[in-house]
Design a protein around this motif. Structure first.
Motif, PDB file in Angstrom:
ATOM      1  N   ASP A 126       4.550  79.601 -19.545  1.00 12.65           N
ATOM      2  CA  ASP A 126       2.984  79.040 -19.200  1.00 12.65           C
ATOM      3  C   ASP A 126       3.076  77.970 -18.510  1.00 12.65           C
ATOM      4  OD1 ASP A 126       1.167  80.443 -20.925  1.00 12.65           O
ATOM      5  OD2 ASP A 126       1.027  78.751 -22.480  1.00 12.65           O
ATOM      6  N   GLY A 127       4.659  77.534 -18.067  1.00 10.38           N
ATOM      7  CA  GLY A 127       5.400  76.866 -17.349  1.00 10.38           C
ATOM      8  C   GLY A 127       5.673  75.009 -18.070  1.00 10.38           C
ATOM      9  N   LYS A 128       5.975  74.709 -18.918  1.00 12.61           N
ATOM     10  CA  LYS A 128       6.494  73.931 -19.617  1.00 12.61           C
ATOM     11  C   LYS A 128       6.754  72.792 -19.519  1.00 12.61           C
ATOM     12  CE  LYS A 128       7.643  74.806 -24.212  1.00 12.61           C
ATOM     13  NZ  LYS A 128       9.371  74.151 -23.641  1.00 12.61           N
ATOM     14  N   SER A 129       8.831  74.189 -18.839  1.00 14.11           N
ATOM     15  CA  SER A 129       9.593  73.355 -18.184  1.00 14.11           C
ATOM     16  C   SER A 129       9.968  72.802 -16.834  1.00 14.11           C
ATOM     17  CB  SER A 129      10.903  74.571 -18.833  1.00 14.11           C
ATOM     18  OG  SER A 129      11.515  75.352 -19.408  1.00 14.11           O
ATOM     19  N   THR A 130       8.654  73.009 -16.663  1.00 16.09           N
ATOM     20  CA  THR A 130       8.119  72.425 -15.718  1.00 16.09           C
ATOM     21  C   THR A 130       7.330  71.609 -15.706  1.00 16.09           C
ATOM     22  OG1 THR A 130       8.099  75.005 -14.264  1.00 16.09           O
ATOM     23  CG2 THR A 130       7.108  73.023 -13.389  1.00 16.09           C
ATOM     24  N   LEU A 131       6.813  71.471 -16.627  1.00 18.73           N
ATOM     25  CA  LEU A 131       5.443  70.183 -16.833  1.00 18.73           C
ATOM     26  C   LEU A 131       6.538  68.727 -17.065  1.00 18.73           C
ATOM     27  CD1 LEU A 131       3.375  68.856 -16.477  1.00 18.73           C
ATOM     28  CD2 LEU A 131       2.796  69.381 -19.711  1.00 18.73           C
ATOM     29  N   VAL A 132       7.661  68.884 -17.941  1.00 15.27           N
ATOM     30  CA  VAL A 132       8.789  68.579 -18.669  1.00 15.27           C
ATOM     31  C   VAL A 132       9.335  67.441 -17.057  1.00 15.27           C
ATOM     32  CG1 VAL A 132      10.478  68.081 -20.219  1.00 15.27           C
ATOM     33  CG2 VAL A 132       8.510  68.798 -20.991  1.00 15.27           C
TER      34      VAL A 132
ATOM     35  N   ASP B 181       8.722  62.365 -11.101  1.00 14.25           N
ATOM     36  CA  ASP B 181       7.863  61.908 -10.905  1.00 14.25           C
ATOM     37  C   ASP B 181       7.238  60.923 -11.464  1.00 14.25           C
ATOM     38  OD1 ASP B 181       6.945  63.985  -9.400  1.00 14.25           O
ATOM     39  OD2 ASP B 181       5.509  64.371  -9.891  1.00 14.25           O
ATOM     40  N   SER B 182       8.350  60.564 -12.678  1.00 11.14           N
ATOM     41  CA  SER B 182       8.231  58.532 -13.415  1.00 11.14           C
ATOM     42  C   SER B 182       9.282  58.222 -12.954  1.00 11.14           C
ATOM     43  CB  SER B 182       7.999  59.048 -14.374  1.00 11.14           C
ATOM     44  OG  SER B 182       9.707  60.086 -14.834  1.00 11.14           O
ATOM     45  N   LYS B 183       9.966  58.891 -11.580  1.00 16.59           N
ATOM     46  CA  LYS B 183      11.482  58.059 -11.289  1.00 16.59           C
ATOM     47  C   LYS B 183      12.242  58.421 -12.845  1.00 16.59           C
ATOM     48  CE  LYS B 183       9.978  56.638  -7.819  1.00 16.59           C
ATOM     49  NZ  LYS B 183       8.748  57.221  -7.287  1.00 16.59           N
TER      50      LYS B 183
ATOM     51  N   ALA C 202       1.830  71.857 -13.088  1.00 14.73           N
ATOM     52  CA  ALA C 202       2.845  71.205 -12.629  1.00 14.73           C
ATOM     53  C   ALA C 202       3.734  71.672 -11.716  1.00 14.73           C
ATOM     54  CB  ALA C 202       3.824  71.835 -14.550  1.00 14.73           C
ATOM     55  N   LEU C 203       3.635  73.131 -11.216  1.00 13.62           N
ATOM     56  CA  LEU C 203       4.959  73.044  -9.813  1.00 13.62           C
ATOM     57  C   LEU C 203       4.237  71.874  -8.856  1.00 13.62           C
ATOM     58  CD1 LEU C 203       6.536  75.276  -8.412  1.00 13.62           C
ATOM     59  CD2 LEU C 203       4.273  76.482  -8.240  1.00 13.62           C
ATOM     60  N   ALA C 204       2.758  71.811  -8.542  1.00 13.12           N
ATOM     61  CA  ALA C 204       2.627  71.266  -7.504  1.00 13.12           C
ATOM     62  C   ALA C 204       2.015  69.912  -7.794  1.00 13.12           C
ATOM     63  CB  ALA C 204       1.361  71.378  -6.832  1.00 13.12           C
ATOM     64  N   GLY C 205       2.234  69.496  -8.657  1.00 14.33           N
ATOM     65  CA  GLY C 205       1.915  68.524  -9.616  1.00 14.33           C
ATOM     66  C   GLY C 205       0.743  67.352  -9.679  1.00 14.33           C
TER      67      GLY C 205
ATOM     68  N   ASN D  27      -2.857  66.231 -10.952  1.00 14.13           N
ATOM     69  CA  ASN D  27      -2.842  65.393 -12.226  1.00 14.13           C
ATOM     70  C   ASN D  27      -1.270  65.375 -13.254  1.00 14.13           C
ATOM     71  OD1 ASN D  27      -6.474  64.932 -12.082  1.00 14.13           O
ATOM     72  ND2 ASN D  27      -6.402  67.133 -12.232  1.00 14.13           N
ATOM     73  N   VAL D  28      -0.579  65.454 -13.248  1.00 13.96           N
ATOM     74  CA  VAL D  28       0.713  65.003 -13.339  1.00 13.96           C
ATOM     75  C   VAL D  28       1.241  63.257 -14.057  1.00 13.96           C
ATOM     76  CG1 VAL D  28       3.445  65.831 -14.642  1.00 13.96           C
ATOM     77  CG2 VAL D  28       1.656  67.493 -13.986  1.00 13.96           C
ATOM     78  N   VAL D  29       1.358  63.534 -12.794  1.00 13.24           N
ATOM     79  CA  VAL D  29       1.920  62.129 -12.982  1.00 13.24           C
ATOM     80  C   VAL D  29       0.221  61.226 -11.916  1.00 13.24           C
ATOM     81  CG1 VAL D  29       3.463  60.249 -12.085  1.00 13.24           C
ATOM     82  CG2 VAL D  29       3.741  61.719 -13.189  1.00 13.24           C
ATOM     83  N   THR D  30       0.585  62.029 -10.824  1.00 21.87           N
ATOM     84  CA  THR D  30      -0.281  61.744  -9.859  1.00 21.87           C
ATOM     85  C   THR D  30      -1.406  62.231  -9.831  1.00 21.87           C
ATOM     86  OG1 THR D  30       0.592  63.399  -8.261  1.00 21.87           O
ATOM     87  CG2 THR D  30       1.036  60.839  -8.190  1.00 21.87           C
ATOM     88  N   ALA D  31      -2.831  61.516  -9.274  1.00 19.65           N
ATOM     89  CA  ALA D  31      -4.195  63.038  -8.803  1.00 19.65           C
ATOM     90  C   ALA D  31      -4.084  63.607  -8.289  1.00 19.65           C
ATOM     91  CB  ALA D  31      -5.512  61.756  -9.211  1.00 19.65           C
ATOM     92  N   SER D  32      -5.051  64.718  -8.419  1.00 22.32           N
ATOM     93  CA  SER D  32      -4.942  65.435  -7.889  1.00 22.32           C
ATOM     94  C   SER D  32      -6.676  65.592  -6.439  1.00 22.32           C
ATOM     95  CB  SER D  32      -5.265  67.373  -8.520  1.00 22.32           C
ATOM     96  OG  SER D  32      -5.738  67.818  -7.663  1.00 22.32           O
ATOM     97  N   ALA D  33      -5.697  66.131  -5.265  1.00 21.20           N
ATOM     98  CA  ALA D  33      -6.860  65.868  -4.681  1.00 21.20           C
ATOM     99  C   ALA D  33      -7.776  67.279  -4.317  1.00 21.20           C
ATOM    100  CB  ALA D  33      -5.524  65.651  -2.869  1.00 21.20           C
ATOM    101  N   HIS D  34      -7.506  67.912  -5.091  1.00 19.94           N
ATOM    102  CA  HIS D  34      -7.622  69.500  -5.348  1.00 19.94           C
ATOM    103  C   HIS D  34      -8.760  70.105  -6.042  1.00 19.94           C
ATOM    104  CE1 HIS D  34      -3.798  70.325  -3.373  1.00 19.94           C
ATOM    105  NE2 HIS D  34      -4.467  71.067  -2.352  1.00 19.94           N
ATOM    106  N   MET D  35      -9.410  68.665  -7.130  1.00 17.78           N
ATOM    107  CA  MET D  35     -10.223  68.779  -8.166  1.00 17.78           C
ATOM    108  C   MET D  35     -10.561  67.047  -8.093  1.00 17.78           C
ATOM    109  SD  MET D  35      -6.697  70.432 -11.217  1.00 17.78           S
ATOM    110  CE  MET D  35      -6.354  70.054 -10.842  1.00 17.78           C
ATOM    111  N   ASP D  36     -11.436  67.352  -7.212  1.00 21.41           N
ATOM    112  CA  ASP D  36     -12.564  66.343  -7.418  1.00 21.41           C
ATOM    113  C   ASP D  36     -13.587  65.909  -8.074  1.00 21.41           C
ATOM    114  OD1 ASP D  36     -13.664  68.192  -6.300  1.00 21.41           O
ATOM    115  OD2 ASP D  36     -14.308  67.154  -3.992  1.00 21.41           O
TER     116      ASP D  36
END
Length: 460
Positions: free
Chosen positions: A33-39, A45-47, A199-202, A204-213
C-alpha cells in the motif's frame, strides 16, 4: 532534557514552545500500500535524513535502474531484519520539525505480524492507517482499525495513498473515506481524520498537493504537528507505582524514607490524603522531592520521590492512590490479550504477570473466547491462543493487584504475561474493557471460582 508540559495554571511552562512537545504515532497498512514510501517521504521532506543515508538510497536506486531515489529504501533494511526473525520488536524512527518531536513506530503489514502492530500502537497517541486508493478498504484495513480501537488509540488517520494512480479522483477518495469512517466509528474510535495522498509524488504528505484543489484539509505532517494531544493531568485519576524505597544510611537523613517512581497518571499534591494498595493503609503526602528539590505538586509522567506523614509498610510494586480512589486490589482478573509468543497460551499455564512495577505469579484459568478481527466475531472456548491471536483470558494471581480498566488508564490497565522459565514475553494484556461484557453475553461465561490447590507452589 525537556520538562513535561505543565497543567494549566501551575507555572511558567504554560507558554512552553510547541517544539518541546512529543507525539508518538504508529503507521500501519496492507502489503504494497506504500507505507514504506510514506515513512520515507515524511523523513526526507521534513529533512530528517542524513546526507550519507540519502546518498546510499540514491546509489541503490540507480543500481536498480530507477531515475529518482526510492524513498522506501530508507526502511527496507529494518524490514529485512524482521524477515530474519525479529517478529516482536517494532522499528522506531525518531525525527523532529521546528514545531514538534516525533517517535514513529513502523509496524509491518502482514497479517501474521498483528502482534507487531499491538506492540507499536500500545503507546501511540495516533495511528496512521494506509490504504491503496485502487483497492479501498480491505480486510487488513479493518483489522488495523480494530487493533487501534482495542488499544484505545485516541486519534486515527486514514491516508488514502496512490491517488495519482486513480487520477486524483475526489469521488474515489470520498467513497473510501466514508466507508472507513463508518467502520471505525462503529468500533468506538473517538477521532478520525482522512487525507488523500500520493507518497511517491509527495502530494499532501509534507507539502500541499497541486493536483487536489478539491481537498482543503491538512497535509499528513501538518496534522501531526498541530494535533492537540496534551491532556490535563488533573482530570486523570492519580496513580503512583512505587519503584524503589529510599532509605539513606547517613546521620543527616536518618529519618528519611521516600518512595521513588514515575507517576503513571494524574497528579499528586503535598497535603493530599492517599492510600497504599494493596494494603489499603492511609496517610498524607508530607513532601514531594524532584531532581533534588521540594515541589508542591507533581504530575504524570514526572519521576518523583513521595514522603508520607506516617511510617507505613510500603515496598516496590505497591501503588499510592488518592484515598477516595475507586480502584481496589484483587486476585481475579479478566482481560483482553494479544498473544505474542510462538508457544501457545493454554488454560492451566503458569506464568508471571508484570503490572507496572510489580511482578507476581499467575495461572491462566480460562480462555473464554478468541476475537476474529476480520469481522469482529467471537469464537467461544478456542482452547488456546497462538501467536497474533487476540482473545479473552481469566487469570488468578498469587497476590492482589490494583488494576484499572484499560479504558480508564492505558498505563495501569495494561500488563504482560512472562514465561517463568526463561523470562520471555508471552502475552500483552488489557484489563476490563468493554469487550469483556460482549464475551460474557456471547458465551455465558460465569465468574471464575477459586483455583484448585496443587503442590508446586502455585496454589492461590
Amino acid at each position: 532534557m525537556n520538562s513535561p508540559a505543565t497543567p494549566a495554571g501551575f507555572g511558567p511552562l504554560d507558554d512552553a514552545p510547541a517544539a518541546t512537545s512529543l507525539l508518538r504515532f504508529a503507521t500501519a497498512g496492507s502489503v504494497d500500500d506504500g507505507k514504506s514510501t510514506l515513512v520515507g517521504r515524511l523523513l526526507h521532506d521534513s529533512k530528517s535524513v542524513l546526507s550519507d543515508q540519502l546518498e546510499a538510497v540514491e546509489h541503490a536506486s540507480r543500481s536498480r535502474g530507477q531515475d529518482a531515489p526510492d524513498l522506501a529504501l530508507l526502511t527496507d533494511g529494518l524490514r529485512a531484519e524482521r524477515e530474519q526473525g525479529i517478529t516482536i520488536d517494532v522499528a522506531y524512527r525518531y525525527f523532529a520539525t521546528p514545531r514538534r518531536r516525533f517517535i514513529l513506530a513502523d509496524t509491518p503489514g502482514h497479517v501474521q505480524y498483528t502482534r507487531n502492530m499491538v506492540t507499536g500502537a500500545s503507546t501511540a497517541e495516533l495511528a496512521v492507517v494506509l490504504v491503496d486508493a485502487r483497492n479501498g478498504v480491505v480486510e487488513q484495513t479493518r483489522r488495523h482499525a480494530a487493533v487501534a480501537a482495542l488499544l484505545r488509540v485516541p486519534h486515527l488517520v486514514l491516508a488514502v495513498n496512490k491517488m495519482d494512480l486513480v487520477g486524483y479522483d475526489e469521488g474515489v477518495f470520498a467513497s473510501i473515506a466514508e466507508e472507513f469512517t463508518r467502520y471505525a466509528a462503529s468500533l468506538g474510535v473517538p477521532e478520525i481524520t482522512t487525507i488523500p495522498i500520493s507518497a511517491l509524488a509527495g502530494d499532501n504528505v509534507v507539502t500541499a498537493s497541486a493536483h487536489m484543489d478539491w481537498y482543503g484539509g491538512p497535509t499528513v505532517l501538518e496534522h501531526l504537528e498541530t494535533l492537540a494531544v496534551t491532556d490535563d493531568p488533573g482530570e486523570d485519576p492519580a496513580r503512583f507505582p512505587v519503584q524503589y524505597v529510599i532509605r539513606p544510611q547517613t546521620a543527616e537523613h536518618r529519618d528519611y524514607r521516600g518512595y521513588a517512581g514515575q507517576i503513571a497518571s494524574g497528579l499528586l499534591r503535598v497535603g493530599q490524603r492517599v492510600k497504599v494498595l494493596p494494603s489499603g493503609e492511609s496517610s498524607t503526602i508530607e513532601a514531594l522531592d524532584m531532581l533534588g528539590e521540594s515541589v508542591d505538586v507533581a504530575w504524570a509522567p514526572q519521576s518523583v520521590t513521595v514522603l508520607l506523614a506516617d511510617d507505613l509498610d510500603v515496598s516496590r510494586g505497591d501503588m499510592i492512590v488518592p484515598s477516595d480512589a475507586s480502584v481496589t486490589a484483587g486476585q481475579d482478573l479478566t482481560a483482553t490479550v494479544c498473544h505474542l509468543h510462538d508457544t501457545p497460551l493454554e488454560p492451566g499455564a503458569r506464568v508471571l504477570l508484570k503490572h507496572t512495577t510489580r511482578t507476581v505469579k499467575a495461572i491462566v484459568k480460562e480462555i473464554p473466547s478468541r476475537l476474529t478481527l476480520d469481522d469482529l466475531s467471537q469464537h467461544p472456548e478456542p482452547g488456546r491462543l497462538v501467536a497474533n491471536d487476540i482473545g479473552r483470558v481469566v487469570l488468578r494471581t498469587s497476590e492482589p493487584l490494583p488494576v484499572d480498566a484499560y479504558a480508564d488508564s492505558r498505563r495501569t490497565g495494561s500488563f504482560l504475561l512472562i514465561d517463568p522459565a526463561d523470562g520471555s514475553t508471552l502475552t500483552a494484556g488489557m484489563a476490563g474493557d468493554a469487550f469483556a461484557e460482549a464475551v460474557r453475553e456471547a458465551t455465558g461465561t460465569a465468574e471464575a471460582g477459586a483455583a484448585a490447590p496443587d503442590d508446586d507452589g502455585w496454589d492461590f
